[in-house]
Every structure is written in C-alpha cells, then in structure tokens.
Scaffold this motif. Structure first.
Motif, PDB file in Angstrom:
ATOM      1  N   SER A 179      61.378  60.063  18.971  1.00 57.23           N
ATOM      2  CA  SER A 179      61.860  61.428  19.210  1.00 57.23           C
ATOM      3  C   SER A 179      60.733  62.367  19.633  1.00 57.23           C
ATOM      4  N   PHE A 180      59.497  61.918  19.553  1.00 56.55           N
ATOM      5  CA  PHE A 180      58.356  62.743  19.918  1.00 56.55           C
ATOM      6  C   PHE A 180      57.997  62.640  21.403  1.00 56.55           C
ATOM      7  N   VAL A 181      58.606  61.705  22.127  1.00 60.58           N
ATOM      8  CA  VAL A 181      58.281  61.508  23.536  1.00 60.58           C
ATOM      9  C   VAL A 181      58.863  62.651  24.359  1.00 60.58           C
ATOM     10  N   LEU A 182      58.064  63.172  25.269  1.00 58.11           N
ATOM     11  CA  LEU A 182      58.479  64.264  26.135  1.00 58.11           C
ATOM     12  C   LEU A 182      58.285  63.801  27.584  1.00 58.11           C
ATOM     13  N   LYS A 183      59.400  63.395  28.204  1.00 58.74           N
ATOM     14  CA  LYS A 183      59.324  62.906  29.578  1.00 58.74           C
ATOM     15  C   LYS A 183      59.717  64.022  30.535  1.00 58.74           C
ATOM     16  N   LYS A 184      59.005  64.101  31.647  1.00 60.03           N
ATOM     17  CA  LYS A 184      59.295  65.095  32.678  1.00 60.03           C
ATOM     18  C   LYS A 184      59.346  64.411  34.035  1.00 60.03           C
ATOM     19  N   ARG A 185      60.017  65.056  34.966  1.00 61.88           N
ATOM     20  CA  ARG A 185      60.106  64.505  36.310  1.00 61.88           C
ATOM     21  C   ARG A 185      58.761  64.590  37.015  1.00 61.88           C
ATOM     22  N   ASN A 186      58.523  63.626  37.877  1.00 60.60           N
ATOM     23  CA  ASN A 186      57.317  63.564  38.706  1.00 60.60           C
ATOM     24  C   ASN A 186      56.027  63.509  37.896  1.00 60.60           C
ATOM     25  N   VAL A 187      56.106  63.043  36.653  1.00 58.17           N
ATOM     26  CA  VAL A 187      54.918  62.866  35.822  1.00 58.17           C
ATOM     27  C   VAL A 187      54.883  61.400  35.394  1.00 58.17           C
ATOM     28  N   LYS A 188      53.813  60.700  35.748  1.00 63.79           N
ATOM     29  CA  LYS A 188      53.747  59.267  35.442  1.00 63.79           C
ATOM     30  C   LYS A 188      53.588  59.020  33.947  1.00 63.79           C
ATOM     31  N   GLN A 189      52.670  59.715  33.308  1.00 62.99           N
ATOM     32  CA  GLN A 189      52.384  59.508  31.892  1.00 62.99           C
ATOM     33  C   GLN A 189      53.166  60.520  31.060  1.00 62.99           C
ATOM     34  N   PRO A 190      54.112  60.084  30.207  1.00 62.77           N
ATOM     35  CA  PRO A 190      54.847  61.033  29.378  1.00 62.77           C
ATOM     36  C   PRO A 190      53.951  61.617  28.280  1.00 62.77           C
ATOM     37  N   PHE A 191      54.365  62.752  27.757  1.00 63.52           N
ATOM     38  CA  PHE A 191      53.608  63.429  26.709  1.00 63.52           C
ATOM     39  C   PHE A 191      54.198  63.114  25.350  1.00 63.52           C
ATOM     40  N   SER A 192      53.442  63.415  24.305  1.00 61.45           N
ATOM     41  CA  SER A 192      53.892  63.162  22.953  1.00 61.45           C
ATOM     42  C   SER A 192      53.684  64.415  22.103  1.00 61.45           C
ATOM     43  N   GLU A 216      53.705  64.240  18.692  1.00 67.56           N
ATOM     44  CA  GLU A 216      53.452  63.727  17.347  1.00 67.56           C
ATOM     45  C   GLU A 216      52.490  64.634  16.599  1.00 67.56           C
ATOM     46  N   PRO A 217      52.685  64.766  15.282  1.00 68.73           N
ATOM     47  CA  PRO A 217      51.689  65.508  14.503  1.00 68.73           C
ATOM     48  C   PRO A 217      50.379  64.711  14.450  1.00 68.73           C
ATOM     49  N   LEU A 218      49.266  65.393  14.400  1.00 75.38           N
ATOM     50  CA  LEU A 218      47.908  64.822  14.363  1.00 75.38           C
ATOM     51  C   LEU A 218      47.509  64.131  15.655  1.00 75.38           C
ATOM     52  N   HIS A 219      48.270  64.304  16.709  1.00 75.67           N
ATOM     53  CA  HIS A 219      47.954  63.634  17.963  1.00 75.67           C
ATOM     54  C   HIS A 219      46.733  64.292  18.596  1.00 75.67           C
ATOM     55  N   LEU A 220      45.834  63.499  19.163  1.00 79.16           N
ATOM     56  CA  LEU A 220      44.574  64.018  19.686  1.00 79.16           C
ATOM     57  C   LEU A 220      44.664  64.477  21.131  1.00 79.16           C
ATOM     58  N   THR A 221      45.395  63.771  21.964  1.00 76.47           N
ATOM     59  CA  THR A 221      45.400  64.093  23.386  1.00 76.47           C
ATOM     60  C   THR A 221      46.771  64.473  23.928  1.00 76.47           C
ATOM     61  N   ASN A 222      47.823  64.310  23.150  1.00 73.38           N
ATOM     62  CA  ASN A 222      49.211  64.579  23.558  1.00 73.38           C
ATOM     63  C   ASN A 222      49.668  63.682  24.704  1.00 73.38           C
ATOM     64  N   ARG A 223      49.023  62.561  24.922  1.00 67.97           N
ATOM     65  CA  ARG A 223      49.486  61.547  25.868  1.00 67.97           C
ATOM     66  C   ARG A 223      50.210  60.470  25.088  1.00 67.97           C
ATOM     67  N   HIS A 224      51.367  60.055  25.564  1.00 64.41           N
ATOM     68  CA  HIS A 224      52.159  59.040  24.883  1.00 64.41           C
ATOM     69  C   HIS A 224      51.617  57.661  25.242  1.00 64.41           C
ATOM     70  N   CYS A 225      50.743  57.135  24.376  1.00 66.36           N
ATOM     71  CA  CYS A 225      50.184  55.810  24.596  1.00 66.36           C
ATOM     72  C   CYS A 225      49.839  55.189  23.248  1.00 66.36           C
ATOM     73  N   PHE A 226      49.657  53.885  23.248  1.00 66.09           N
ATOM     74  CA  PHE A 226      49.394  53.149  22.009  1.00 66.09           C
ATOM     75  C   PHE A 226      48.084  53.577  21.365  1.00 66.09           C
TER      76      PHE A 226
END
Length: 138
Positions: A16-29, A31-41
């Motif tokens: 539920s923390f994934v934030l997908k947008k059009r024309n953006v390859k890497q979705p955002f996140s 999540e609490p305590l997230h360092l870069t707000n990029r949705h990756c492992f």
C-alpha cells in the motif's frame, strides 16, 4: 521467519506504500523510515530486519534517529527505538556515522548521512540579502 527476498517478491507489487505515476520508470514509496523514497529492495524498510531512519526533530534542532530493534521483531510499535541528536551539524553527523558503522548495512550508509545532512541544511536559517540602493542618474 522467511527470507527478505521472499517477502520482497510477495509485497513488491501489492504494497500500500507504492506510489506509481505515469511516465515514471521507478515508482516511489511512502514507507516510514525510508531513506530515498524509491521503491526498491535495497531501501525497503518492510522486508529488512536491520533498518535505520532519520527524521527531522519537532523542535527544529537536530534530527531524530529511528532504529528497528532486533529483539522485538514481532511487535512493530515496540521495536522502534528513537533518540535525538542535536549537538551542532558536524558533531551530529560524526555521531551518526559512528552509529551507522557499528552494526548497519554498508550499502545504505551513504543514504543515511545524505538524508541527515539534508535535514540539517533545511533547518539552517537563511539571511535575506540586503537590497543595494539604486544608482542616481545624472
């Protein structure tokens, strides 16, 4: 407990923390305590056991370091340990780098320090430039 890779494969597309947008390859996140707000492992705080986060302090003096305790893994609210560091910009970053060196993942050290320095930079007050008097025409 299952491995973090298996957890990532399960929650990667259904979080539920994934934030997908059009024309953006890497979705955002979000999540609490997230360092870069990029949705990756690499930066996911949900699947890793050893997590550290940096948040701005409420009194706008320094920052708050939030770490996930390894002892209370099954109690999410009790597993978060928070403490504030507020003793000058250089000293706080040195303290944080010592905390990160002793028992945190090597691949995320730079991101932690980068976020902390950005918080310190944002708290610094800027002095407005004085307007120069206009030259008189002769």
């Amino acid at each position: 407990m299952s491995s973090s890779h298996l957890q990532w494969l399960i929650t990667r597309n259904t979080s539920s923390f994934v934030l997908k947008k059009r024309n953006v390859k890497q979705p955002f996140s979000r999540e609490p305590l997230h360092l870069t707000n990029r949705h990756c492992f690499k930066y996911s705080t949900l699947v890793h056991k050893n997590v550290i986060g940096v948040e701005p302090a409420k009194d706008k003096n320094g920052f708050v370091v939030v770490m996930k305790s390894k002892k209370k893994v099954y109690k999410p609210k009790a597993s978060m340990v928070r403490f504030q560091i507020k003793s000058g910009p250089r000293h706080t970053l040195a303290k944080l780098s010592n905390i990160v060196k002793n028992g945190y993942r090597k691949d995320c050290r730079g991101a932690v320090l980068k976020k902390a320095s950005a918080i310190i930079r944002s708290e610094k007050t800027r002095v407005a430039k004085k307007a120069k008097p206009a030259k008189k025409a002769e």
